[in-house]
Design an enzyme around this catalytic site. Structure first.
Site, mmCIF file in Angstrom:
data_model
loop_
_atom_site.group_PDB
_atom_site.id
_atom_site.type_symbol
_atom_site.label_atom_id
_atom_site.label_comp_id
_atom_site.label_asym_id
_atom_site.label_seq_id
_atom_site.Cartn_x
_atom_site.Cartn_y
_atom_site.Cartn_z
ATOM 1 N N ALA A 35 0.497 -1.069 0.045
ATOM 2 C CA ALA A 35 0.002 -0.073 0.104
ATOM 3 C C ALA A 35 0.791 1.965 0.042
ATOM 4 C CB ALA A 35 -1.142 -0.090 1.375
ATOM 5 N N CYS A 36 1.560 1.342 -0.728
ATOM 6 C CA CYS A 36 3.026 2.125 -0.880
ATOM 7 C C CYS A 36 2.848 2.985 -1.946
ATOM 8 C CB CYS A 36 3.906 1.752 -0.693
ATOM 9 S SG CYS A 36 5.958 2.935 -1.017
ATOM 10 N N GLY A 37 3.007 4.014 -2.307
ATOM 11 C CA GLY A 37 3.339 4.997 -3.422
ATOM 12 C C GLY A 37 4.043 4.788 -4.306
ATOM 13 N N THR A 39 4.511 1.014 -4.494
ATOM 14 C CA THR A 39 4.168 -0.645 -5.178
ATOM 15 C C THR A 39 4.330 -0.617 -6.377
ATOM 16 O OG1 THR A 39 3.125 -0.871 -3.111
ATOM 17 C CG2 THR A 39 2.761 -1.878 -4.858
#
Length: 161
Positions: A35-37, A39
Site C-alpha cells: 500500500a505504498c506509493g 508499490t
C-alpha cells in the site's frame, strides 16, 4: 556472518531458504509493501526479472510493515495481492523488519555493506534495493525513488561477468 551466503531466510510459506541457493547469481534484494506509493515498482521489477532470469538474475522480495504501516497483511494476503495485481514470479519471502533491534540479520548485513545517504545504515522507506554480484558482494544500494529501469544497466553489467 561474514558472507551473504551464510544467511538463511524464511520464505512466504514458512520454509527456511539458505541464500547459498543463490550462489553465482546476480541478486536484487528489495523490501516491499502493498500500500505504498512505490508499490507500482513491482511491475518494473517483474519485467526486469523476466528479462534477465535466464542469465542468472534473481529477485528476493521482503515485505515490511515498518514504513507507514503499508504492509499490514499476513504472508498469504501479501502473496495474493502480488499475484492479483502484478503476477510476480520472483521469490517472495516472509514479512520482516529491516530496521531496529528486531531487524532481520540479513538486512543488518546488507546495510553494513552498503550504507545509505551520508553513511546511514537505516533503510529510509519501502522499495530500497540492494544489488549483489555473483560472488555475493553487495555492489550498490538504491533508494525507493530509483525505479527498476534505472537499475537495469547495473544488472546487465554484473551479468556480463
Amino acid at each position: 556472518m561474514t558472507n551473504l551466503y551464510d544467511f538463511s531466510v524464511l520464505n512466504n510459506v514458512g520454509e527456511i531458504i539458505p541464500l547459498l541457493n543463490y550462489q553465482n547469481k546476480v541478486l536484487l534484494i528489495v523490501n516491499t509493501a502493498s500500500a505504498c506509493g512505490f508499490t507500482p515498482q513491482y511491475a518494473g521489477i517483474e519485467e526486469l526479472y523476466k528479462k534477465y532470469q535466464d542469465q542468472g538474475f534473481e529477485v528476493l522480495a521482503f515485505p515490511c510493515n515498518q514504513f507507514g504501516k503499508q504492509e499490514q497483511g499476513d504472508d498469504n494476503e501479501i502473496k495474493d495481492f502480488c499475484d492479483l495485481n502484478f503476477n510476480i514470479s520472483f521469490d517472495l519471502f516472509a514479512k520482516i523488519e529491516v530496521n531496529g533491534e528486531n531487524a532481520d540479520p540479513l538486512y543488518n548485513y546488507l546495510t553494513d555493506q552498503a550504507k545509505g545517504i551520508l553513511g546511514s545504515k537505516t533503510i529510509k522507506w519501502n522499495f530500497t534495493k540492494f544489488l549483489i554480484n555473483r560472488e555475493g558482494k553487495v555492489i550498490k544500494r538504491f533508494g525507493s525513488i530509483d525505479k527498476p529501469e534505472k537499475i537495469e544497466n547495473h544488472v546487465k553489467e554484473l551479468l556480463s561477468y
